[in-house]
Design an enzyme around this catalytic site. Structure first.
Site, PDB file in Angstrom:
ATOM      1  CG  ASP A  11      32.239  32.127  40.346  1.00 43.18           C
ATOM      2  OD1 ASP A  11      32.909  31.619  39.543  1.00 43.18           O
ATOM      3  OD2 ASP A  11      32.488  33.468  40.631  1.00 43.18           O
TER       4      ASP A  11
ATOM      5  CE1 TYR B 188      35.054  38.685  43.803  1.00 41.46           C
ATOM      6  CE2 TYR B 188      33.684  36.388  43.903  1.00 41.46           C
ATOM      7  CZ  TYR B 188      34.403  37.628  43.180  1.00 41.46           C
ATOM      8  OH  TYR B 188      33.812  37.607  41.952  1.00 41.46           O
TER       9      TYR B 188
ATOM     10  CG  HIS C 174      38.926  38.321  39.174  1.00 42.44           C
ATOM     11  ND1 HIS C 174      38.818  38.507  40.564  1.00 42.44           N
ATOM     12  CD2 HIS C 174      37.913  38.794  38.665  1.00 42.44           C
ATOM     13  CE1 HIS C 174      37.508  38.940  40.825  1.00 42.44           C
ATOM     14  NE2 HIS C 174      36.963  39.009  39.904  1.00 42.44           N
TER      15      HIS C 174
ATOM     16  CB  SER D  42      36.441  35.757  35.099  1.00 38.38           C
ATOM     17  OG  SER D  42      35.461  36.591  35.653  1.00 38.38           O
TER      18      SER D  42
END
Length: 297
Positions: free
Chosen positions: A48, A53, A115, A146
C-alpha cells in the site's frame, strides 16, 4: 502467513501488508529491494502506497515491477505532490493516477483509494467519477476510500467503493463501531492503517508536532497494563488487537528496516487475541476515551 477474503473483490490478502510511507523518506533502492523481496518471499502479498509518499511509488516500481503478479498493489490519490493546483480538481486527479502508474511501472493497480477526501468534496461527486472512469479504463481493478470519522461514514454509505482503509489501533478505536461494521455489510475489503499506533508508548517524550503525538497523549491516559511489558510483547499485543477487530482483512505496517517484516510476522505466532484479552482493551477504551478521540488521518 494467513490470508483473508478481501470483501467482494475476490482477492485473498495476507493479514500483514506493507505500508509504503516510510520508504519514501530517503530509503535507497537496495534496501527497499531487500525489504520487499524478503517480505514477498515470506508470504506478504499487499503493498500500500500513495502518490504523496515521497519516492515510495518510484522505489516500489523500480524494485518490484518484475514481480507484479506476486502481490496486490494499492495506491492513493488526492494530495497532488509537486503540482500547484487544487488537490481535488478532477483533471489533476486523472493526471496523478497516470503518474502513479508510470512511477509504479505497471499498467494497473488493484485498488486506488481517495486519500482522506472530505465529505464536502465527496458529496460533489466529481472525484468519485474520476475513480470510476479509471476503473472502466482498466487503470485500477477496484476503487476505495481511505479516511476516518464522518467523511468515511458518507463514503461507505454511497455504496460505490470496494475497499475501505482506516486508522485502527489500541489508541484509535472509533472505527470499530462507527464505520467498519457498515463497510463490511456492504462487502468492502477492510485495511487497518497505523495498526500499532506508531509504537508511541515506547517513547519517553514526543514533540507536539510529531506524527505520533496524539497517540502518545492518549496512551498516557489509557495505561494498558500490557504496555509495561517488554517491547516485543507489547507490540505483539497491539498488532494482534488490530487484527482481532471483526471485519479487518489486513493491517499495513511501514518500516525502513529490511529485517522488520519477519519480526512483525513473528509477532503473530500466537494468533489473534482471546475473547477476554480483546474485551479488556475495548472496555478500557470505553472507560477512558474522550468524545474528541476521533480517528486520526
Amino acid at each position: 502467513m494467513e490470508q483473508r477474503e478481501f470483501g467482494r473483490t475476490g482477492m485473498k490478502v495476507s493479514m500483514l501488508g506493507f505500508g509504503g510511507a516510510e520508504i519514501g523518506r530517503g530509503t535507497d533502492a537496495l534496501a527497499v529491494d531487500k525489504l520487499l523481496g524478503s517480505a514477498l518471499d515470506a508470504g506478504l502479498n499487499v503493498i500500500d502506497t500513495a502518490e504523496c509518499y515521497g519516492e515510495s511509488e518510484e522505489l516500489i516500481g523500480r524494485v518490484l515491477a518484475h514481480r507484479r503478479q506476486d502481490y496486490y498493489l494499492f495506491t492513493k490519490c488526492g494530495h497532488a505532490s509537486g503540482m500547484e493546483l487544487d488537490d481535488w480538481e478532477p483533471k489533476l486527479l486523472e493526471k496523478t493516477i497516470d503518474r502513479s502508474l508510470q512511477r509504479l511501472q505497471t499498467d494497473y493497480v488493484d485498488v486506488i483509494h481517495l486519500h482522506s477526501c472530505s465529505e464536502e468534496i465527496l458529496r460533489q461527486g466529481d472525484v468519485i467519477g474520476v475513480l470510476q472512469r479509471a476503473k472502466e479504463k482498466g487503470k485500477t481493478r477496484f476503487i476505495g476510500y481511505s479516511g476516518d470519522s464522518t467523511a468515511a461514514v458518507y463514503a461507505i454509505a454511497t455504496g460505490v467503493f470496494d475497499s475501505f482503509e482506516t486508522s485502527l489501533n489500541i489508541a484509535d478505536q472509533e472505527a470499530v463501531e462507527l464505520t467498519i461494521p457498515e463497510a463490511k455489510k456492504k462487502g468492502m475489503g477492510i485495511i487497518a492503517k497505523r495498526p500499532v499506533a506508531n509504537v508511541a508508548w515506547t517513547k519517553e517524550n514526543v514533540d507536539r508536532n510529531d506524527y505520533a503525538y496524539s497517540y502518545w497523549k492518549r496512551l498516557q491516559e489509557l495505561e494498558y497494563e500490557f504496555l509495561r511489558d517488554d517491547v516485543s510483547v507489547s507490540v505483539s499485543q497491539a498488532l494482534r488487537f488490530t487484527l482481532t477487530v471483526p471485519g479487518v482483512d489486513t493491517a499495513i505496517v511501514g518500516t525502513q528496516n529490511p529485517d522488520r517484516w519477519r519480526q512483525n510476522a513473528a509477532l503473530l505466532e500466537k494468533g489473534l487475541l482471546s475473547a477476554e484479552e480483546y474485551r479488556a482493551i475495548r472496555q478500557r477504551w470505553h472507560e477512558i476515551a474522550k468524545s474528541d478521540w476521533i480517528g486520526l488521518t
